[in-house]
Scaffold this active site. Structure first.
Site, PDB file in Angstrom:
ATOM      1  CB  CYS A  74      -0.899   0.011   1.230  1.00 45.01           C
ATOM      2  SG  CYS A  74      -1.882  -1.498   1.408  1.00 45.01           S
TER       3      CYS A  74
ATOM      4  NE  ARG B  55       4.430   1.894  -1.463  1.00 41.45           N
ATOM      5  CZ  ARG B  55       5.647   1.388  -1.282  1.00 41.45           C
ATOM      6  NH1 ARG B  55       6.637   1.763  -2.062  1.00 41.45           N
ATOM      7  NH2 ARG B  55       5.873   0.506  -0.330  1.00 41.45           N
TER       8      ARG B  55
ATOM      9  CG  ASN C 171       3.002  -0.885   2.902  1.00 43.31           C
ATOM     10  OD1 ASN C 171       2.451  -1.862   2.421  1.00 43.31           O
ATOM     11  ND2 ASN C 171       4.219  -0.505   2.550  1.00 43.31           N
ATOM     12  N   GLY C 172       1.539  -3.274   5.086  1.00 41.88           N
ATOM     13  CA  GLY C 172       2.152  -4.485   5.628  1.00 41.88           C
ATOM     14  C   GLY C 172       1.100  -5.478   6.065  1.00 41.88           C
TER      15      GLY C 172
END
Length: 614
Positions: free
Chosen positions: A2, A27, A99-100
């Protein structure tokens, strides 16, 4: 995978968030959202692209000088408005973008539910948001400490930014395994955060790259960074070399087309200053500093994913031919789970455009633990791989925004060529004549790519129009051109959604030949090489089954032209450098077919540029 962006300062935040998210859409682009603080938290979320979010907020109150934004590539929960970020805490006082992947989110969620928390989404991120607030309330600590304690409970990868309505003009960011950049603005108390520097470069060139397990707090009082172990860190400010022009389309219809046409420059920049044709020397510090290690190498292992893995296959041919060392090329995603045999006499080369690929980072970590020398080849300055490796080389390709990698591939192959020649030179495997020839041919490649882009464009457009509605393609190559066939097939799959497979040409008879009929375009890289006659024989086998031949041939070829349906000529060069030329028309073929099919070239479905989760 992201994209996250944030700002706090004196300026209105909305325009920066939207512009930043558009620059980060490579992304992820399943959904998007923003949170703006103006006394209260105003949350706007929308399924789809950033433009859909922009339309949603057209008539809304978007005033405020602190805010966070997110563009999503879905991992947990389908792409919809509810699962879009930001996610808020139980009280609604805290908003988080992430993000992750939080791997233990289910366990944490059960615990929080038992304590009275209710959840609206299917995401792991909402669990983290609630956990931070739960710890803050239960432990009676400030928000920064609550974030630190919460992250110590988390298993997984993350880059997060937190906005709280009780802490105006304050942002908290943290990272582990996913990138996060902090930009320092010109005014006191003005800060930016983002997944990479592209949203920030327009506003400041002073950035701090957070390291794994670090938490940053920015406020009117300044910047504070601590480790998860509560140790205060001294930030190091880097000066961005990135320019605003480099991340704009520059008059091209798509970033991918721009990046294809940038390859004469990106290839040149990737070799510039790294060797001298006058005295036949290398100016690569990474080679010089590890010269004794290179002399005693027993084996080279190359790890990468996708296009980077294909570049690694070219690297295998190069290193084995010139340095006479055994080379293994591994998918990074499989390498770490296979319990591979790695010794202190191995060199492990990791290839990644972003420098943040999660599987490649994990493979490197394991190789490092086993004592191998690790070497990174990546494009993004300040990313995780160059900071983890013992040595390495940047490709200097410049920002690559199109999700389907083009100039990064040729830049990686360029660096691998120099690395192979450098290792061979240190180990005494190259004569001066060989080195002189290779240097001269390398120097000529950028101009040959420029000429090829001009000469083949019209032919590629005509071929694309003829076969844009095909359901399947086959790509064949031998030797150095086998990885080119794989890469050509991948490009077509990625952006046009046509099924395509790459094979060694001789393997066609072991299965794929059953697919060939009058409707099957077969792309064959049939350039001058030791395998030329063999490839010619493979072409005849395809034609005997009424297959359609699209051939990439060396300029002046007559034999293939006599039997192929279409030929695209590339300039003559050393066989080991052919991948730098042969891949160009294949990139253009995939691009034009995708455009003619109405596909979103820069943002193909289900894909993201930087794969920061496993």
């Amino acid at each position: 995978m992201c994209g996250i962006v944030a700002y706090t300062g004196e300026h209105q935040v909305y325009e920066f968030l939207i512009k930043g998210l558009k620059r980060l859409e490579y992304r992820g682009y399943d959904s998007a959202g923003i949170a703006i603080l103006n006394g209260d938290l105003k949350i706007f979320k929308q399924k789809g692209k950033v433009s859909d979010l922009e339309e949603l907020t057209h008539n809304a109150d978007i005033s405020g000088t602190s805010g966070i934004g997110h563009t999503r590539w879905a991992t947990h929960g389908e792409p919809n408005q509810v699962n879009a970020h930001p996610h808020i805490s139980q009280s609604g006082d805290i908003a988080v973008i992430h993000n992750g992947i939080i791997e233990n989110y289910a366990t944490l969620k059960d615990l929080l539910i038992s304590r009275g928390h209710t959840f609206n989404s299917d995401t792991d991120t909402e669990v983290l948001t609630h956990l931070i607030e739960e710890i803050q309330n239960h432990e009676k600590v400030d928000l920064f400490e609550a974030v630190r304690l919460a992250l110590n409970e988390v298993v997984g990868a993350y880059a997060i930014v937190i906005l709280s309505k009780h802490h105006p003009k304050t942002l908290i960011g943290a990272r582990k395994g996913s990138p996060l950049v902090v930009g320092v603005g010109e005014q006191n108390g003005e800060y930016y955060m983002a997944s990479d520097a592209t949203p920030i470069v327009e506003y400041t060139r002073d950035v701090i790259y957070l390291n794994d397990n670090e938490i940053a707090l920015v406020s009117p009082e300044g910047l504070k960074i601590k480790s998860l172990e509560n140790v205060e860190k001294t930030p190091y400010i880097h000066k961005l070399e990135l320019t605003l022009d480099a991340i704009e389309k520059g008059g091209y219809d798509h970033f991918m087309l721009k990046e294809i046409y940038e390859q004469p420059k990106s290839i040149y920049d990737s070799m510039r200053g790294r060797f001298s044709t006058q005295d036949l020397t290398f100016a690569m510090r990474s080679l010089r500093e590890y010269e004794s290690k290179i002399k005693n190498l027993e084996r080279v292992i190359i790890v990468g994913c996708g296009t980077s893995w294909h570049a690694g296959l070219v690297g295998e041919y190069l290193i084995e031919e010139f340095a006479r060392l055994p080379v293994e090329v591994e998918y990074a995603s499989e390498f770490r789970y296979r319990n591979p045999v790695i010794t202190e006499d191995d060199l492990v080369i990791a290839i990644s455009q972003s420098g943040e690929t999660a599987d490649t980072l994990a493979a490197l970590e394991m190789a490092k633990e086993k004592g191998a020398t690790v070497y990174g080849i990546c494009n993004v300055v300040g990313s995780s791989i160059p900071r983890m490796t013992h040595a390495g080389a940047y490709t200097h390709a410049g920002p690559e925004i199109g999700v389907a990698s083009t100039k990064a591939f040729t830049a990686q192959v360029t660096v691998l060529t120099l690395l192979a020649l450098g290792i061979a030179n240190i180990r005494g495997r190259l004569s001066k004549q060989q080195l002189s020839t290779m240097f001269a041919e390398l120097e000529a490649i950028p101009e040959k790519v420029h000429h090829l882009l001009e000469s083949c464009a019209d032919d590629v457009v005509r071929i694309s129009a003829q076969y844009k509605d095909s359901n399947n393609f086959l790509y064949l190559g031998r030797g150095y051109n086998f990885p080119v066939a794989l890469e050509g097939a991948l490009k077509l799959k990625e952006i046009s959604y046509i099924h395509a497979e790459g094979y060694p040409a001789a393997e066609m008879k072991h299965g794929p030949i059953a697919l060939i009929d009058e409707n099957m375009p077969v792309v064959v890289i049939a350039t001058n090489s030791a395998y030329y006659e063999k490839v010619l024989s493979n072409i005849q086998e395809v034609k005997a089954r009424k297959g359609i031949i699209i051939a990439i041939v060396t300029q002046g070829d007559q034999k293939v032209k006599a039997i192929a349906d279409h030929c695209i000529e590339i300039p003559e060069t050393e066989e080991s450098l052919v991948p730098l030329l042969a891949t160009i028309p294949l990139q253009l073929l995939s691009y034009h077919i995708a455009v003619m099919r109405g596909c979103n070239v820069d943002q193909p479905r289900n894909l993201a540029k930087s794969v920061t989760v496993e």
